[in-house]
Scaffold this motif. Structure first.
Motif, mmCIF file in Angstrom:
data_model
loop_
_atom_site.group_PDB
_atom_site.id
_atom_site.type_symbol
_atom_site.label_atom_id
_atom_site.label_comp_id
_atom_site.label_asym_id
_atom_site.label_seq_id
_atom_site.Cartn_x
_atom_site.Cartn_y
_atom_site.Cartn_z
ATOM 1 N N ARG A 155 89.851 13.749 29.486
ATOM 2 C CA ARG A 155 89.434 12.498 28.851
ATOM 3 C C ARG A 155 89.276 12.689 27.343
ATOM 4 N N LYS A 156 88.688 13.831 26.933
ATOM 5 C CA LYS A 156 88.495 14.101 25.505
ATOM 6 C C LYS A 156 89.827 14.134 24.764
ATOM 7 N N LYS A 157 90.823 14.742 25.367
ATOM 8 C CA LYS A 157 92.122 14.843 24.713
ATOM 9 C C LYS A 157 92.805 13.476 24.646
ATOM 10 N N LYS A 158 92.702 12.691 25.708
ATOM 11 C CA LYS A 158 93.263 11.334 25.689
ATOM 12 C C LYS A 158 92.591 10.496 24.606
ATOM 13 N N LEU A 159 91.287 10.618 24.494
ATOM 14 C CA LEU A 159 90.550 9.862 23.489
ATOM 15 C C LEU A 159 90.978 10.260 22.073
ATOM 16 N N ALA A 160 91.209 11.538 21.845
ATOM 17 C CA ALA A 160 91.685 11.992 20.533
ATOM 18 C C ALA A 160 93.051 11.380 20.227
ATOM 19 N N LEU A 161 93.927 11.304 21.212
ATOM 20 C CA LEU A 161 95.235 10.685 21.022
ATOM 21 C C LEU A 161 95.086 9.202 20.686
ATOM 22 N N ILE A 162 94.272 8.506 21.458
ATOM 23 C CA ILE A 162 94.053 7.072 21.255
ATOM 24 C C ILE A 162 93.483 6.798 19.868
ATOM 25 N N GLU A 163 92.564 7.642 19.439
ATOM 26 C CA GLU A 163 91.899 7.444 18.149
ATOM 27 C C GLU A 163 92.696 8.008 16.976
ATOM 28 N N GLY A 164 93.865 8.583 17.253
ATOM 29 C CA GLY A 164 94.720 9.087 16.183
ATOM 30 C C GLY A 164 94.270 10.413 15.602
ATOM 31 N N ARG A 165 93.464 11.150 16.338
ATOM 32 C CA ARG A 165 92.997 12.459 15.873
ATOM 33 C C ARG A 165 93.954 13.544 16.374
ATOM 34 N N HIS A 166 95.210 13.442 15.936
ATOM 35 C CA HIS A 166 96.276 14.319 16.418
ATOM 36 C C HIS A 166 96.036 15.784 16.075
ATOM 37 N N ASP A 167 95.339 16.038 14.981
ATOM 38 C CA ASP A 167 95.069 17.419 14.593
ATOM 39 C C ASP A 167 94.159 18.133 15.595
ATOM 40 N N GLU A 168 93.411 17.396 16.401
ATOM 41 C CA GLU A 168 92.501 17.991 17.386
ATOM 42 C C GLU A 168 93.185 18.306 18.720
ATOM 43 N N LEU A 169 94.372 17.752 18.953
ATOM 44 C CA LEU A 169 95.024 17.906 20.255
ATOM 45 C C LEU A 169 95.286 19.360 20.645
ATOM 46 N N PRO A 170 95.809 20.201 19.735
ATOM 47 C CA PRO A 170 96.032 21.597 20.145
ATOM 48 C C PRO A 170 94.745 22.319 20.552
ATOM 49 N N GLU A 171 93.670 22.089 19.828
ATOM 50 C CA GLU A 171 92.399 22.752 20.160
ATOM 51 C C GLU A 171 91.846 22.251 21.494
ATOM 52 N N LEU A 172 92.002 20.971 21.761
ATOM 53 C CA LEU A 172 91.536 20.424 23.030
ATOM 54 C C LEU A 172 92.352 20.995 24.190
ATOM 55 N N SER A 173 93.609 21.308 23.953
ATOM 56 C CA SER A 173 94.427 21.959 24.984
ATOM 57 C C SER A 173 93.909 23.354 25.268
ATOM 58 N N LYS A 174 93.564 24.077 24.216
ATOM 59 C CA LYS A 174 93.031 25.433 24.384
ATOM 60 C C LYS A 174 91.712 25.394 25.130
ATOM 61 N N SER A 175 90.864 24.428 24.805
ATOM 62 C CA SER A 175 89.571 24.306 25.479
ATOM 63 C C SER A 175 89.775 24.066 26.966
ATOM 64 N N THR A 176 90.737 23.229 27.318
ATOM 65 C CA THR A 176 91.019 22.940 28.717
ATOM 66 C C THR A 176 91.515 24.189 29.425
ATOM 67 N N LEU A 177 92.379 24.954 28.765
ATOM 68 C CA LEU A 177 92.884 26.190 29.373
ATOM 69 C C LEU A 177 91.765 27.200 29.580
ATOM 70 N N ARG A 178 90.917 27.370 28.576
ATOM 71 C CA ARG A 178 89.799 28.314 28.703
ATOM 72 C C ARG A 178 88.869 27.892 29.828
ATOM 73 N N GLN A 179 88.601 26.585 29.907
ATOM 74 C CA GLN A 179 87.709 26.082 30.931
ATOM 75 C C GLN A 179 88.304 26.322 32.324
ATOM 76 N N ALA A 180 89.607 26.110 32.475
ATOM 77 C CA ALA A 180 90.271 26.334 33.765
ATOM 78 C C ALA A 180 90.220 27.808 34.146
ATOM 79 N N GLN A 181 90.374 28.699 33.186
ATOM 80 C CA GLN A 181 90.338 30.127 33.487
ATOM 81 C C GLN A 181 88.941 30.575 33.909
ATOM 82 N N VAL A 182 87.915 29.983 33.334
ATOM 83 C CA VAL A 182 86.547 30.336 33.681
ATOM 84 C C VAL A 182 86.201 29.871 35.081
#
Length: 100
Positions: free
Chosen positions: A71-98
């Motif tokens: 949801r956080k990544k979708k919201l960043a896309l909707i709000e035009g915060r494209h610079d945050e998308l790569p970091e939100l992807s990393k956060s999701t990957l780290r969270q999945a690994q944990v």
């Protein structure tokens, strides 16, 4: 034939992601309760984001990609915060690994 990937915000605050050849017609179908089972249960819906593609296959591919986002990544896309998308992807990957 052109295609669109779109994101709707439903009355329950959740996002619905879809793709279509005819954006206006599809949004009208969702509003009328004939678009998808999920949106039918959470009317009204509001179009919050869309992307246009040269063909429906590309729009469908993008839909499937975004459906897997948090949801956080979708919201960043909707709000035009494209610079945050790569970091939100990393956060999701780290969270999945944990959690696995």
């Amino acid at each position: 034939m052109k295609g669109f990937m779109y994101i709707l915000e439903c009355s329950n605050g959740k996002f619905y992601t879809g793709s279509t050849k005819y954006l206006d017609k599809r949004i009208s179908q969702h509003q009328a309760g004939t678009g998808a089972n999920f949106t039918k249960k959470h009317l009204p819906v509001k179009l919050v984001y869309y992307e246009e593609y040269d063909n429906i296959a590309d729009a469908f591919y993008r839909e499937k990609q975004i459906k897997g986002w948090s949801r956080k990544k979708k919201l960043a896309l909707i709000e035009g915060r494209h610079d945050e998308l790569p970091e939100l992807s990393k956060s999701t990957l780290r969270q999945a690994q944990v959690t696995t």
